[in-house]
Design an enzyme around this catalytic site. Sequence first.
Site, short mmCIF file in Angstrom:
data_model
loop_
_atom_site.label_atom_id
_atom_site.label_comp_id
_atom_site.label_asym_id
_atom_site.label_seq_id
_atom_site.Cartn_x
_atom_site.Cartn_y
_atom_site.Cartn_z
N SER A 96 3.52 13.09 5.04
CA SER A 96 3.40 12.58 6.41
C SER A 96 4.46 13.14 7.37
CB SER A 96 3.43 11.05 6.40
OG SER A 96 2.27 10.57 5.77
N THR B 122 2.55 2.90 3.41
CA THR B 122 1.75 3.41 2.31
C THR B 122 1.99 2.59 1.05
OG1 THR B 122 1.03 5.43 1.20
CG2 THR B 122 3.38 5.28 1.71
N LYS C 295 0.75 -1.96 1.92
CA LYS C 295 -0.23 -2.15 3.00
C LYS C 295 -0.66 -3.60 3.15
CE LYS C 295 -2.06 2.51 2.68
NZ LYS C 295 -3.21 3.38 2.46
N GLY D 20 -6.17 -1.42 -2.40
CA GLY D 20 -5.85 -1.27 -0.98
C GLY D 20 -6.67 -0.20 -0.30
N ASN E 214 -15.80 -1.67 -9.82
CA ASN E 214 -14.38 -1.78 -10.20
C ASN E 214 -14.26 -2.24 -11.64
OD1 ASN E 214 -11.66 -1.42 -9.36
ND2 ASN E 214 -11.38 -3.63 -9.50
#
Length: 273
Positions: free
Chosen positions: A17, A62, A66, A131, A152
């Site tokens: 980032s 991050t 979050k 997330g 999941n």
Amino acid sequence: MTDRYAVIGNPIAHSKSPLIHAEFARQTGEDISYTAVLATRETFVSVVGDFIGQGGKGMNVTVPFKEKAWKYLATDIAPRAASARAVNTLTFKDGKIIGDNTDGVGLLRDIEGNLEFPVAGRRVLLMGAGGAARGVLPALLNQRPSVLNIVNRSVDKARELRERFPASENLSATDYTGLSGSQFDLVINATSSSMNDELPPLPKGMFAAGALGYDLMYGRGLTPFLEFARSQGAAKLADGLGMLVEQAAESFLIWRGVRPDTRPVMAMLRGEE
Ligand code: NDP
């Protein structure tokens, strides 16, 4: 005066980032600095508080913070962060902490814009219920796929996520055994399995003709998921680098009011891989 921004997470040392935002700033002429800040679960809230105290204007959040940012930090929440129950962009303004989530729009800009793969009317499988999956689900639903199946390992988490959108009749939740016999046009791996070079137990024959296999993980080449997608005949494969750059561009737009051009930044990062 230079405005200060940062990304906060754990681990954070290898975050791309700072490089991405430095490129955006160079391209747009915005006078900002952008650093990476490490925190622990115990120090997260106080580290953000210190950054605000030092005049910071905004932060990206991050893994693994979050949800915490949504729950404990933001005083004002944008609708897309509220439905995701996760915040990846904080703006500090007039004593307020505004929480937003740009992951969903970042993923859609990459899939529909860069990869030219419209989601409307497609059969979509979203793997994972953590997330990242929560962040991208509302944006995917908005594009009106014909089917959106969440899968999941811990099926309760997938069902819980499904129950948050009772009005979405095309949304379903299952465990991996429930996938046999189904076919999808778009399969998105929003699990962290690729981090450990693992492949979730996907059945064979699930990629429809012309399907796109998309792994949110980036920088790892052909992950076990992408390898599987290729071996099963997926027509297109993509990693999450495009999403990373697009969600960063959306944060930059929120903070600076200017949308940077993502293509040269993606090309630069691909060149580094
Ligand atoms: P979380 O820890 O919140 O969730 C992890 C998810 O992965 C859970 O659903 C978990 O299932 C599942 N999972 C983990 N290992 C396996 C496995 N071996 N088999 C099947 N399922 C597995 O992580 P996040 O949601 O925050 O992140 C997920 C991934 O997305 C990460 O790799 C992250 O780097 C990436 N990401 C990329 C972004 C980008 O811009 N490209 C943005 C955000 C995230 P269970 O519930 O059963 O434990």
